[in-house]
Write a protein that holds these residues in place. Sequence first.
Motif, short mmCIF file in Angstrom:
data_model
loop_
_atom_site.label_atom_id
_atom_site.label_comp_id
_atom_site.label_asym_id
_atom_site.label_seq_id
_atom_site.Cartn_x
_atom_site.Cartn_y
_atom_site.Cartn_z
N VAL A 119 0.87 -1.18 0.00
CA VAL A 119 0.00 0.00 0.00
C VAL A 119 0.90 1.23 0.00
O VAL A 119 2.06 1.15 0.40
N PRO A 120 0.41 2.39 -0.43
CA PRO A 120 1.20 3.62 -0.31
C PRO A 120 1.36 4.00 1.16
O PRO A 120 0.42 3.87 1.96
N ASP A 121 2.53 4.47 1.51
CA ASP A 121 2.79 4.90 2.88
C ASP A 121 1.81 5.99 3.28
O ASP A 121 1.62 6.97 2.56
N GLY A 122 1.14 5.80 4.43
CA GLY A 122 0.18 6.79 4.92
C GLY A 122 -1.25 6.54 4.51
O GLY A 122 -2.16 7.26 4.95
N ALA A 123 -1.49 5.53 3.67
CA ALA A 123 -2.86 5.23 3.24
C ALA A 123 -3.64 4.56 4.36
O ALA A 123 -3.08 3.92 5.25
N GLU A 124 -4.96 4.71 4.32
CA GLU A 124 -5.84 3.97 5.22
C GLU A 124 -6.03 2.58 4.64
O GLU A 124 -6.56 2.41 3.55
N VAL A 125 -5.61 1.57 5.38
CA VAL A 125 -5.70 0.20 4.90
C VAL A 125 -7.09 -0.34 5.18
O VAL A 125 -7.53 -0.38 6.34
N LEU A 126 -7.79 -0.75 4.13
CA LEU A 126 -9.15 -1.25 4.25
C LEU A 126 -9.22 -2.76 4.30
O LEU A 126 -10.22 -3.34 4.71
N GLY A 127 -8.16 -3.43 3.84
CA GLY A 127 -8.17 -4.89 3.81
C GLY A 127 -9.09 -5.43 2.74
O GLY A 127 -9.41 -4.76 1.76
N ASN A 128 -9.54 -6.65 2.93
CA ASN A 128 -10.44 -7.29 1.95
C ASN A 128 -10.91 -8.62 2.52
O ASN A 128 -10.14 -9.58 2.58
N GLU A 129 -12.16 -8.68 2.95
CA GLU A 129 -12.71 -9.93 3.48
C GLU A 129 -13.16 -10.89 2.38
O GLU A 129 -13.55 -12.02 2.67
N TYR A 130 -13.09 -10.43 1.14
CA TYR A 130 -13.67 -11.19 0.03
C TYR A 130 -12.63 -11.75 -0.94
O TYR A 130 -12.99 -12.48 -1.86
N GLY A 131 -11.36 -11.39 -0.77
CA GLY A 131 -10.32 -11.85 -1.68
C GLY A 131 -8.96 -11.49 -1.14
O GLY A 131 -8.80 -11.11 0.02
N THR A 132 -7.95 -11.60 -2.00
CA THR A 132 -6.57 -11.38 -1.54
C THR A 132 -6.10 -9.94 -1.72
O THR A 132 -5.27 -9.46 -0.95
N ALA A 133 -6.58 -9.22 -2.74
CA ALA A 133 -6.10 -7.87 -3.00
C ALA A 133 -6.42 -6.93 -1.84
O ALA A 133 -7.53 -6.94 -1.31
N THR A 134 -5.44 -6.13 -1.45
CA THR A 134 -5.63 -5.21 -0.33
C THR A 134 -6.20 -3.88 -0.82
O THR A 134 -5.58 -3.18 -1.62
N ALA A 135 -7.38 -3.54 -0.32
CA ALA A 135 -7.99 -2.24 -0.64
C ALA A 135 -7.44 -1.19 0.32
O ALA A 135 -7.10 -1.48 1.46
N PHE A 136 -7.40 0.05 -0.17
CA PHE A 136 -6.93 1.14 0.68
C PHE A 136 -7.56 2.45 0.23
O PHE A 136 -8.11 2.54 -0.88
N ALA A 137 -7.47 3.45 1.11
CA ALA A 137 -8.02 4.77 0.80
C ALA A 137 -6.95 5.82 1.08
O ALA A 137 -6.04 5.61 1.90
N LEU A 138 -7.09 6.96 0.41
CA LEU A 138 -6.08 8.01 0.50
C LEU A 138 -6.77 9.36 0.39
O LEU A 138 -7.68 9.54 -0.44
N GLU A 139 -6.37 10.31 1.23
CA GLU A 139 -6.90 11.66 1.15
C GLU A 139 -5.84 12.58 0.55
O GLU A 139 -4.70 12.60 1.02
N VAL A 140 -6.22 13.31 -0.47
CA VAL A 140 -5.28 14.15 -1.20
C VAL A 140 -5.73 15.61 -1.13
O VAL A 140 -6.89 15.92 -1.40
N GLY A 141 -4.83 16.50 -0.74
CA GLY A 141 -5.13 17.92 -0.70
C GLY A 141 -4.16 18.70 -1.55
O GLY A 141 -3.65 18.20 -2.57
N GLU A 142 -3.88 19.93 -1.15
CA GLU A 142 -2.92 20.75 -1.89
C GLU A 142 -1.55 20.06 -1.88
O GLU A 142 -1.21 19.38 -0.92
N PRO A 143 -0.74 20.21 -2.93
CA PRO A 143 -0.93 21.06 -4.13
C PRO A 143 -1.63 20.35 -5.28
O PRO A 143 -1.55 20.81 -6.41
N HIS A 144 -2.31 19.22 -4.99
CA HIS A 144 -2.89 18.42 -6.06
C HIS A 144 -4.33 18.81 -6.39
O HIS A 144 -4.94 18.21 -7.28
#
Length: 427
Positions: A120-145
């Motif tokens: 996962v990207p460093d600092g991401a919220e790790v969501l996991g995955n109860e339905y398979g192997t791939a790891t889901a994650f979330a990320l919050e992006v602010g300035e300067p993007h």
Amino acid sequence: MRIEMLATGDELVSGVLADTNTTWFGGALFSLGERLARTTVIGDRLDDLVSALRELAARADLVVVSGGLGPTLDDLTVDGVCEAFDLQPVVDSEQLERIRARFHALGRTLTPNNERQARVPDGAEVLGNEYGTATAFALEVGEPHRTRPGTCELWFLPGVPTELQGIVGDRLLPRLRRRIEAEGVHRCAREVRCFGIPESHMDQAVVPLLAAHPHVRYGTRVPFPDAHVRLLAEGSTADEAQQRCDAIERDVRAALGDVVFGGEGETLAGATLAALRQRGWTVCFAESLTGGLASAALAAVPGASDVLLGSSVTYAESLKERWLDVPQDLLERHGAVSEACAVAMAEGALARSGADVAVSLTGFAGPDAGDDAHPRGTVFAAIAGGGGPTSVVRQRFLFGRNDVRRIAAHLALDLLRRRALGLRLPG
């Protein structure tokens, strides 16, 4: 809230697979009163992924990204996120252990490339995955993007539909609902599902009702061969929203009448099974053009064994004679695609099976043109037993071969539902 979706994968842009995740997610958002502003589909190219992520993060409030979290070299989502937002990939130890445990439970060997799915990207919220192997994650992006105030929340989910739907249903939708309700807005969604009515007729019946329900949004969907009315009510409290939804749903069901078979999540086959079970009836099918589709649809519903005795697939005229006792002279005089044949098939299935009710299907699905009296798309459906006279319905469907067969199977189920409920058969 501006919500967008990014679907990734060469299989999507090459036509190998259809992007069903976007369709499902757009429908799921309706219950929250939100909608997708735009969907972007790209292949497995890192530069395209990086460009798309930066573009979407700049303008959207929420982005759902599907795909690219698998174990192979063309699964580039983590790398794309890190390059787009100047982050570093890390291996999440808990997710790596989860993946190892899943492989062990399945009796499979964990290969080194599967360990990529714990990145996962460093600092991401790790969501996991109860339905398979791939790891889901979330990320919050602010300035300067960003090119607009606030931040963008990006959710990175597996492309496998069952996995994406599970994570969205368990995590994303509840989070969005809490955010909306924190702003003092409560919403209640309903769906009224119909069969045997054109979308335009459905709209004509519902639109006049809306003036009496000013806090309700309305829309239609036509997932072949059904037709659905979608309703969304708003209120200052959850109870007020539900009461408003109850009121419009009652009015819509009354206006549409017998074509309504259920609500959200219900199927015509399920409604048919429930109606037959309520009457304590057993059923037998006699199918020609549908080749067993009607009985298979009923059998797919859990509990079908309570009512389904069996089905005769009688494509050949010789089997119509031998299995269903259709007289040879009837076939010679009227042909296999005829009202008389449909009636004989239903009555033969009823007598042979000992069922309480039987339904038959015959017709010309195509691609052959049929004949002058029975052009392509002509379907005869007959029903016998169930305390009523043997009745036959003739309809013509202007679709391709497979869709004619699908809608004919639904027609048979609808005849059974209507007879079991004491409703008028379609004219």
